[in-house]
Every structure is written in structure tokens, then in C-alpha cells.
Motif scaffolding. Structure first.
Motif, PDB file in Angstrom:
ATOM      1  N   PRO A 123       5.253  55.146  29.381  1.00  0.00           N
ATOM      2  CA  PRO A 123       6.642  55.602  29.526  1.00  0.00           C
ATOM      3  C   PRO A 123       7.480  55.141  28.324  1.00  0.00           C
ATOM      4  N   PRO A 124       8.562  55.844  28.026  1.00  0.00           N
ATOM      5  CA  PRO A 124       9.393  55.451  26.885  1.00  0.00           C
ATOM      6  C   PRO A 124      10.030  54.069  27.106  1.00  0.00           C
ATOM      7  N   PRO A 125      10.254  53.316  26.015  1.00  0.00           N
ATOM      8  CA  PRO A 125      10.886  52.009  26.146  1.00  0.00           C
ATOM      9  C   PRO A 125      12.318  52.132  26.641  1.00  0.00           C
ATOM     10  N   SER A 126      12.812  51.046  27.222  1.00  0.00           N
ATOM     11  CA  SER A 126      14.134  51.061  27.817  1.00  0.00           C
ATOM     12  C   SER A 126      14.786  49.694  27.654  1.00  0.00           C
ATOM     13  N   THR A 127      16.102  49.658  27.822  1.00  0.00           N
ATOM     14  CA  THR A 127      16.790  48.362  27.819  1.00  0.00           C
ATOM     15  C   THR A 127      16.644  47.682  29.175  1.00  0.00           C
ATOM     16  N   ARG A 171      10.799  47.120  33.427  1.00  0.00           N
ATOM     17  CA  ARG A 171      10.071  47.814  34.494  1.00  0.00           C
ATOM     18  C   ARG A 171       9.744  46.912  35.672  1.00  0.00           C
ATOM     19  N   HIS A 172       9.665  45.620  35.453  1.00  0.00           N
ATOM     20  CA  HIS A 172       9.259  44.689  36.503  1.00  0.00           C
ATOM     21  C   HIS A 172      10.399  43.730  36.815  1.00  0.00           C
ATOM     22  N   PRO A 173      10.517  43.282  38.073  1.00  0.00           N
ATOM     23  CA  PRO A 173      11.620  42.393  38.450  1.00  0.00           C
ATOM     24  C   PRO A 173      11.499  41.007  37.802  1.00  0.00           C
ATOM     25  N   TRP A 174      12.607  40.293  37.804  1.00  0.00           N
ATOM     26  CA  TRP A 174      12.702  39.015  37.095  1.00  0.00           C
ATOM     27  C   TRP A 174      11.665  37.974  37.495  1.00  0.00           C
ATOM     28  N   PRO A 175      11.156  37.914  38.733  1.00  0.00           N
ATOM     29  CA  PRO A 175      10.143  36.871  38.993  1.00  0.00           C
ATOM     30  C   PRO A 175       8.919  36.981  38.086  1.00  0.00           C
ATOM     31  N   TRP A 176       8.595  38.187  37.633  1.00  0.00           N
ATOM     32  CA  TRP A 176       7.457  38.349  36.725  1.00  0.00           C
ATOM     33  C   TRP A 176       7.745  37.739  35.359  1.00  0.00           C
ATOM     34  N   GLY A 233       2.306  25.843  19.147  1.00  0.00           N
ATOM     35  CA  GLY A 233       3.585  25.680  18.484  1.00  0.00           C
ATOM     36  C   GLY A 233       4.301  26.986  18.176  1.00  0.00           C
ATOM     37  N   LEU A 234       3.666  28.120  18.412  1.00  0.00           N
ATOM     38  CA  LEU A 234       4.271  29.407  18.067  1.00  0.00           C
ATOM     39  C   LEU A 234       4.006  30.474  19.118  1.00  0.00           C
ATOM     40  N   GLY A 235       3.090  30.229  20.013  1.00  0.00           N
ATOM     41  CA  GLY A 235       2.629  31.261  20.929  1.00  0.00           C
ATOM     42  C   GLY A 235       3.666  31.839  21.860  1.00  0.00           C
ATOM     43  N   ALA A 236       4.727  31.087  22.153  1.00  0.00           N
ATOM     44  CA  ALA A 236       5.701  31.558  23.140  1.00  0.00           C
ATOM     45  C   ALA A 236       6.252  32.933  22.778  1.00  0.00           C
ATOM     46  N   SER A 237       6.862  33.044  21.636  1.00  0.00           N
ATOM     47  CA  SER A 237       7.450  34.336  21.287  1.00  0.00           C
ATOM     48  C   SER A 237       6.416  35.324  20.777  1.00  0.00           C
ATOM     49  N   VAL A 238       5.338  34.831  20.204  1.00  0.00           N
ATOM     50  CA  VAL A 238       4.300  35.730  19.696  1.00  0.00           C
ATOM     51  C   VAL A 238       3.617  36.477  20.842  1.00  0.00           C
ATOM     52  N   LEU A 239       3.416  35.837  21.972  1.00  0.00           N
ATOM     53  CA  LEU A 239       2.823  36.493  23.132  1.00  0.00           C
ATOM     54  C   LEU A 239       3.863  37.319  23.881  1.00  0.00           C
ATOM     55  N   ALA A 240       5.049  36.777  24.049  1.00  0.00           N
ATOM     56  CA  ALA A 240       6.062  37.442  24.875  1.00  0.00           C
ATOM     57  C   ALA A 240       6.518  38.776  24.294  1.00  0.00           C
ATOM     58  N   THR A 241       6.644  38.874  22.980  1.00  0.00           N
ATOM     59  CA  THR A 241       7.147  40.112  22.373  1.00  0.00           C
ATOM     60  C   THR A 241       6.297  41.325  22.735  1.00  0.00           C
ATOM     61  N   PRO A 242       4.982  41.293  22.524  1.00  0.00           N
ATOM     62  CA  PRO A 242       4.210  42.488  22.883  1.00  0.00           C
ATOM     63  C   PRO A 242       4.115  42.735  24.381  1.00  0.00           C
ATOM     64  N   ILE A 243       4.092  41.682  25.176  1.00  0.00           N
ATOM     65  CA  ILE A 243       4.043  41.866  26.634  1.00  0.00           C
ATOM     66  C   ILE A 243       5.351  42.481  27.124  1.00  0.00           C
ATOM     67  N   LEU A 244       6.467  42.005  26.599  1.00  0.00           N
ATOM     68  CA  LEU A 244       7.759  42.571  26.996  1.00  0.00           C
ATOM     69  C   LEU A 244       7.874  44.033  26.582  1.00  0.00           C
ATOM     70  N   SER A 245       7.333  44.374  25.421  1.00  0.00           N
ATOM     71  CA  SER A 245       7.468  45.762  24.961  1.00  0.00           C
ATOM     72  C   SER A 245       6.472  46.697  25.626  1.00  0.00           C
ATOM     73  N   THR A 246       5.277  46.209  25.981  1.00  0.00           N
ATOM     74  CA  THR A 246       4.279  47.111  26.571  1.00  0.00           C
ATOM     75  C   THR A 246       4.289  47.064  28.095  1.00  0.00           C
ATOM     76  N   VAL A 247       4.142  45.911  28.668  1.00  0.00           N
ATOM     77  CA  VAL A 247       4.055  45.789  30.129  1.00  0.00           C
ATOM     78  C   VAL A 247       5.423  45.963  30.786  1.00  0.00           C
ATOM     79  N   PHE A 248       6.455  45.320  30.200  1.00  0.00           N
ATOM     80  CA  PHE A 248       7.788  45.384  30.801  1.00  0.00           C
ATOM     81  C   PHE A 248       8.591  46.590  30.322  1.00  0.00           C
ATOM     82  N   GLY A 249       8.127  47.265  29.263  1.00  0.00           N
ATOM     83  CA  GLY A 249       8.772  48.489  28.803  1.00  0.00           C
ATOM     84  C   GLY A 249      10.028  48.304  27.978  1.00  0.00           C
TER      85      GLY A 249
END
Length: 179
Positions: free
Chosen positions: A54-58, A61-66, A82-98
Motif C-alpha cells: 500500500p502507498p506510504p502514509s503519515t 498501519r499498526h496501533p501504538w502498542p506495536w 551503538g547504532l542499531g536503534a534508528s537503523v532498524l526502525a527506519t525500514p520497519i517503520l516505512s515498510t511494516v508500519f507504512g
């Protein structure tokens, strides 16, 4: 803020746990492990550009507990590497969370600040920080980060993701070859 706070809180707690474990691990094994993680992540992000979704959105897609689950996993990686927090979160937020790439990067920064702070403190307390190198790096980063944000807002989504993948591969190569 409703998305940033659960990410930041979970990231903080789990980065602390991850960093306590990491200070006792073999540095060469951690370096290679992190390089492998970055290569896997780059491959995942790159492939996601070509899979139907689906197209990305502001709006996420998933509720805040996720976000707590994401913050916990990212925090552990951030504490370890020392760097993984944002490196992992960025692609997960853009793909899984939309989220759009820019929104994902912004939320990742909200996650990175507290988890990086507690990780830095833990590593410093165990004498794993070279302050003579670290302080100039911090100053350079603080002086140039606004340029990166401005550039991110001007690039097309696909270009921004491609550059992110290339950055991960470049960093992995540096770590593998100890450059």
C-alpha cells in the motif's frame, strides 16, 4: 508525540539492557555481527522498494502498542551495536508500519536519542569510549545534521531509500575490512 513516546521509552529500557550485555562481548564478533546485520537490512530495504505494498502514509498501519515491540528490538540492537536503534526502525517503520521515508526517519530519531544516551553512558562507565575522537565527531554531526535533513526532504522516496541502502553496504564493508 503519540508515536515517538512509546518508541523512545521502549528503546531506552532495552538499549540499556543490550549495552550492559554488549560491554562483555568479544569486539571482533560484534563488529562482524553488525556488518552482517547491515547487509541483511540493506537487502531487506532494497527488496521492499520493488514489492507491491500500500502507498506510504503519515498515519501508521499498526496501533501504538506495536511501536513498543519495535522500540524494544531496536533498543537491544542499539545497545549492542551503538547504532542499531534508528537503523532498524527506519525500514520497519516505512515498510511494516507504512510511514513515508521522511516520517520513518523522524520517528527513528526520536527513538535514537534516548537509546543512544543510555548506551553511551553504559559504554563510558565501562571505559569503552575514546573521548578525544568522540567529541569532535559529535560536534561535526551537530553542525551538519540540518543539511542532511534538508537534503532528505528534497529527494524522491526511491532515491532516499537507495542512498540509505548504499550507506549500509558501505558501512558494512568498512567494518568487515576494518577500514
Amino acid at each position: 508525540m503519540r508515536h515517538a513516546l512509546p518508541l523512545a521509552a521502549a528503546g531506552f529500557v532495552f538499549a540499556w539492557i543490550g549495552s550492559i550485555i554488549a560491554v562483555g562481548l568479544d569486539p571482533d564478533a560484534m563488529r562482524i555481527g553488525f556488518a552482517i546485520f547491515m547487509l541483511v537490512l540493506a537487502t531487506y530495504v532494497y527488496l521492499q522498494m520493488y514489492l507491491r505494498k500500500p502507498p506510504p502514509s503519515t498515519e501508521l498501519r499498526h496501533p501504538w502498542p506495536w511501536l513498543i515491540v519495535l522500540g524494544s528490538g531496536s533498543g537491544i540492537l542499539g545497545g549492542f551495536f551503538g547504532l542499531g536503534a534508528s537503523v532498524l526502525a527506519t525500514p520497519i517503520l516505512s515498510t511494516v508500519f507504512g510511514a513515508t521515508q521522511v516520517v520513518a526517519q523522524g520517528l527513528s530519531l526520536a527513538l535514537a536519542v534516548p537509546s543512544t544516551g543510555v548506551t553511551l553512558l553504559t559504554y563510558a562507565l565501562h571505559n569503552h569510549i575514546d573521548w578525544h575522537i568522540g567529541i569532535p565527531m559529535v560536534l561535526g554531526g551537530l553542525l551538519s545534521v540540518s543539511w542532511g535533513v534538508r537534503l532528505a526532504h528534497t529527494l524522491p522516496e526511491k532515491s532516499l531509500r537507495t542512498w540509505f541502502c548504499l550507506f549500509l553496504v558501505f558501512c558494512a564493508a568498512l567494518m568487515i575490512f576494518k577500514a
